[in-house]
Motif scaffolding. Structure first.
Motif, PDB file in Angstrom:
ATOM      1  N   THR A  70       9.941 -31.416 -16.954  1.00 44.57           N
ATOM      2  CA  THR A  70      10.102 -32.571 -16.071  1.00 44.57           C
ATOM      3  C   THR A  70       9.393 -33.804 -16.625  1.00 44.57           C
ATOM      4  O   THR A  70       9.867 -34.932 -16.442  1.00 44.57           O
ATOM      5  CB  THR A  70       9.575 -32.259 -14.657  1.00 44.57           C
ATOM      6  N   GLU A  71       8.286 -33.601 -17.316  1.00 45.26           N
ATOM      7  CA  GLU A  71       7.583 -34.741 -17.907  1.00 45.26           C
ATOM      8  C   GLU A  71       8.397 -35.356 -19.042  1.00 45.26           C
ATOM      9  O   GLU A  71       8.416 -36.581 -19.209  1.00 45.26           O
ATOM     10  CB  GLU A  71       6.209 -34.301 -18.411  1.00 45.26           C
ATOM     11  N   VAL A  72       9.069 -34.518 -19.813  1.00 44.24           N
ATOM     12  CA  VAL A  72       9.913 -35.029 -20.892  1.00 44.24           C
ATOM     13  C   VAL A  72      11.096 -35.809 -20.313  1.00 44.24           C
ATOM     14  O   VAL A  72      11.459 -36.884 -20.804  1.00 44.24           O
ATOM     15  CB  VAL A  72      10.415 -33.876 -21.785  1.00 44.24           C
ATOM     16  N   TYR A  80      14.779 -45.418 -20.241  1.00 45.45           N
ATOM     17  CA  TYR A  80      16.055 -45.959 -19.773  1.00 45.45           C
ATOM     18  C   TYR A  80      15.833 -47.208 -18.915  1.00 45.45           C
ATOM     19  O   TYR A  80      16.514 -48.225 -19.091  1.00 45.45           O
ATOM     20  CB  TYR A  80      16.805 -44.900 -18.965  1.00 45.45           C
ATOM     21  N   CYS A  81      14.880 -47.133 -17.998  1.00 41.21           N
ATOM     22  CA  CYS A  81      14.626 -48.256 -17.090  1.00 41.21           C
ATOM     23  C   CYS A  81      13.911 -49.409 -17.788  1.00 41.21           C
ATOM     24  O   CYS A  81      14.105 -50.576 -17.435  1.00 41.21           O
ATOM     25  CB  CYS A  81      13.787 -47.791 -15.900  1.00 41.21           C
ATOM     26  N   GLY A  82      13.105 -49.074 -18.781  1.00 40.88           N
ATOM     27  CA  GLY A  82      12.350 -50.104 -19.489  1.00 40.88           C
ATOM     28  C   GLY A  82      11.085 -50.501 -18.747  1.00 40.88           C
ATOM     29  O   GLY A  82      10.855 -50.111 -17.596  1.00 40.88           O
ATOM     30  N   LYS A  83      10.268 -51.277 -19.409  1.00 42.40           N
ATOM     31  CA  LYS A  83       9.019 -51.726 -18.800  1.00 42.40           C
ATOM     32  C   LYS A  83       9.321 -52.638 -17.620  1.00 42.40           C
ATOM     33  O   LYS A  83      10.340 -53.342 -17.624  1.00 42.40           O
ATOM     34  CB  LYS A  83       8.164 -52.453 -19.844  1.00 42.40           C
ATOM     35  N   PRO A  84       8.488 -52.600 -16.586  1.00 38.18           N
ATOM     36  CA  PRO A  84       7.174 -51.947 -16.485  1.00 38.18           C
ATOM     37  C   PRO A  84       7.203 -50.542 -15.892  1.00 38.18           C
ATOM     38  O   PRO A  84       6.177 -50.061 -15.410  1.00 38.18           O
ATOM     39  CB  PRO A  84       6.418 -52.900 -15.562  1.00 38.18           C
ATOM     40  N   VAL A  85       8.353 -49.873 -15.883  1.00 36.93           N
ATOM     41  CA  VAL A  85       8.418 -48.518 -15.322  1.00 36.93           C
ATOM     42  C   VAL A  85       7.578 -47.579 -16.183  1.00 36.93           C
ATOM     43  O   VAL A  85       7.748 -47.525 -17.405  1.00 36.93           O
ATOM     44  CB  VAL A  85       9.873 -48.016 -15.253  1.00 36.93           C
ATOM     45  N   THR A  86       6.702 -46.841 -15.548  1.00 38.40           N
ATOM     46  CA  THR A  86       5.819 -45.922 -16.262  1.00 38.40           C
ATOM     47  C   THR A  86       6.352 -44.494 -16.158  1.00 38.40           C
ATOM     48  O   THR A  86       7.117 -44.163 -15.241  1.00 38.40           O
ATOM     49  CB  THR A  86       4.396 -45.958 -15.683  1.00 38.40           C
ATOM     50  N   GLU A  87       5.931 -43.660 -17.090  1.00 39.60           N
ATOM     51  CA  GLU A  87       6.350 -42.259 -17.072  1.00 39.60           C
ATOM     52  C   GLU A  87       5.844 -41.557 -15.815  1.00 39.60           C
ATOM     53  O   GLU A  87       6.544 -40.729 -15.224  1.00 39.60           O
ATOM     54  CB  GLU A  87       5.832 -41.546 -18.321  1.00 39.60           C
ATOM     55  N   LYS A  88       4.636 -41.901 -15.403  1.00 36.67           N
ATOM     56  CA  LYS A  88       4.049 -41.273 -14.219  1.00 36.67           C
ATOM     57  C   LYS A  88       4.862 -41.590 -12.972  1.00 36.67           C
ATOM     58  O   LYS A  88       5.158 -40.703 -12.154  1.00 36.67           O
ATOM     59  CB  LYS A  88       2.605 -41.749 -14.045  1.00 36.67           C
ATOM     60  N   GLU A  89       5.258 -42.856 -12.818  1.00 33.15           N
ATOM     61  CA  GLU A  89       6.012 -43.238 -11.627  1.00 33.15           C
ATOM     62  C   GLU A  89       7.460 -42.761 -11.706  1.00 33.15           C
ATOM     63  O   GLU A  89       8.072 -42.458 -10.676  1.00 33.15           O
ATOM     64  CB  GLU A  89       5.933 -44.749 -11.427  1.00 33.15           C
ATOM     65  N   ALA A  90       8.001 -42.678 -12.913  1.00 34.45           N
ATOM     66  CA  ALA A  90       9.340 -42.108 -13.069  1.00 34.45           C
ATOM     67  C   ALA A  90       9.332 -40.637 -12.674  1.00 34.45           C
ATOM     68  O   ALA A  90      10.270 -40.141 -12.034  1.00 34.45           O
ATOM     69  CB  ALA A  90       9.814 -42.272 -14.510  1.00 34.45           C
ATOM     70  N   LEU A  91       8.268 -39.935 -13.038  1.00 33.72           N
ATOM     71  CA  LEU A  91       8.134 -38.521 -12.674  1.00 33.72           C
ATOM     72  C   LEU A  91       8.094 -38.363 -11.154  1.00 33.72           C
ATOM     73  O   LEU A  91       8.765 -37.485 -10.591  1.00 33.72           O
ATOM     74  CB  LEU A  91       6.869 -37.938 -13.303  1.00 33.72           C
ATOM     75  N   PHE A  93       9.329 -40.425  -8.962  1.00 36.91           N
ATOM     76  CA  PHE A  93      10.614 -40.851  -8.403  1.00 36.91           C
ATOM     77  C   PHE A  93      11.651 -39.735  -8.473  1.00 36.91           C
ATOM     78  O   PHE A  93      12.343 -39.453  -7.495  1.00 36.91           O
ATOM     79  CB  PHE A  93      11.121 -42.089  -9.150  1.00 36.91           C
ATOM     80  N   VAL A  94      11.764 -39.088  -9.627  1.00 36.50           N
ATOM     81  CA  VAL A  94      12.849 -38.117  -9.807  1.00 36.50           C
ATOM     82  C   VAL A  94      12.492 -36.716  -9.322  1.00 36.50           C
ATOM     83  O   VAL A  94      13.384 -35.883  -9.135  1.00 36.50           O
ATOM     84  CB  VAL A  94      13.306 -38.052 -11.286  1.00 36.50           C
ATOM     85  N   THR A  95      11.204 -36.446  -9.103  1.00 40.14           N
ATOM     86  CA  THR A  95      10.827 -35.082  -8.705  1.00 40.14           C
ATOM     87  C   THR A  95      10.257 -34.983  -7.297  1.00 40.14           C
ATOM     88  O   THR A  95      10.423 -33.948  -6.644  1.00 40.14           O
ATOM     89  CB  THR A  95       9.796 -34.484  -9.681  1.00 40.14           C
TER      90      THR A  95
END
Length: 287
Positions: A70-72, A80-91, A93-95
């Motif tokens: 899930t982290e990958v 895909y979203c680009g900055k300023p979206v962070t991996e932590k917040e994307a995680l 959002f999707v999980t």
């Protein structure tokens, strides 16, 4: 008296000199108490291969997958979203966010309805991305994936058995094929292809899983961790339909192409290789 002391000391010295004569108890052998390895610890990808370091006492040196799937995937979403979206917040959002909240966000963007979600969801940088970009294709995929998850992953309660409703899964597959055809980019075609293949596999429709992979994923050149993950699903379907050599070949490719699910692919490869078939029969597929 001195002679007795001499003999007593001599006997004690004899047993000390030959420890195998001393009977005692101790802990089991430490499976990691040596440094033999099939992979150099200095390799850049040493962590990804750590589970396969040599140990004579265990099947694997480590049983935990080297990377979190899930982290990958969250990293791919952040890119895909680009900055300023962070991996932590994307995680998150999707999980973590519920289907209800994401539908609320979708209706807010499409129909300009009021956004009734918790403050942390409103503050999430990926939420801001979708509101700003009005990327309904991307958000629509997340909604679809959320609907698929219960039938392939189960609930958050690990004690509950996964309920696989074949009728609902079949409807989701039909919906996924429609969304695949409507998708504007290969990026999302790959994602829908993965989900449909996944549904077919976990509904035990292995022939459909193989056909879906070949039709919806095999020709897609998008670079994504979903490529080897989809390949492993096809490999599993081949295994279930008795095509062990082909399954072993694809599991080996999935193992090589990504750190994700590397232990799973290794174990599955091990199952697919049987002593009833000659090694050359397997290797012929690599030519």
């Amino acid at each position: 008296m001195k002679l007795k002391i001499f003999f007593a000391a001599f006997i004690n010295l004899f047993f000390i000199s030959f420890p195998q004569n001393i009977i005692g108890c101790g802990p089991d052998a430490d499976p990691y108490d040596y440094y033999t390895s099939f992979f150099s610890n200095n390799l850049a990808e040493a962590k990804a291969y750590q589970p396969f370091y040599y140990t004579g006492y265990n099947f694997l040196y480590a049983e935990q997958e080297p990377v979190n799937t899930t982290e990958v995937l969250a990293k791919e979403w952040a890119a895909y979203c680009g900055k300023p979206v962070t991996e932590k917040e994307a995680l998150l959002f999707v999980t973590e966010y519920s289907l209800v909240d994401l539908k609320n966000l979708y209706n807010h963007i499409e129909k300009k309805q009021a956004l009734f979600v918790a403050a942390p969801i409103k503050a999430n940088s990926m939420t801001h991305y979708f509101i700003r970009s009005k990327d309904l294709e991307g958000l629509g995929y997340v909604l679809y994936a959320k609907q698929v998850e219960p039938y392939v992953l189960g609930s958050n309660n690990n004690w509950e058995a996964i309920i696989r409703d074949s009728i609902k899964m079949d409807n989701l597959m039909k919906n996924g094929r429609q969304l695949f055809n409507a998708a504007k980019t290969q990026f999302f075609k790959l994602k829908y292809g993965y989900q449909v293949t996944r549904l077919a596999h976990y509904s035990n429709n292995y022939t459909a899983a193989i056909v879906t992979y070949d039709a919806m994923i095999a020709g897609n050149k998008t670079k994504s961790v979903l490529q080897p993950m989809s390949m492993a699903l096809k490999a599993g379907a081949l295994y279930r339909t008795g095509k062990l050599k082909e399954a072993a070949y694809l599991f080996s490719k999935a193992f090589y192409e990504s750190d994700v699910k590397r232990i799973s692919n290794y174990i599955s490869f091990n199952w697919a290789v049987t002593t009833q078939k000659l090694r050359e029969e397997y290797l012929a597929l690599c030519a």
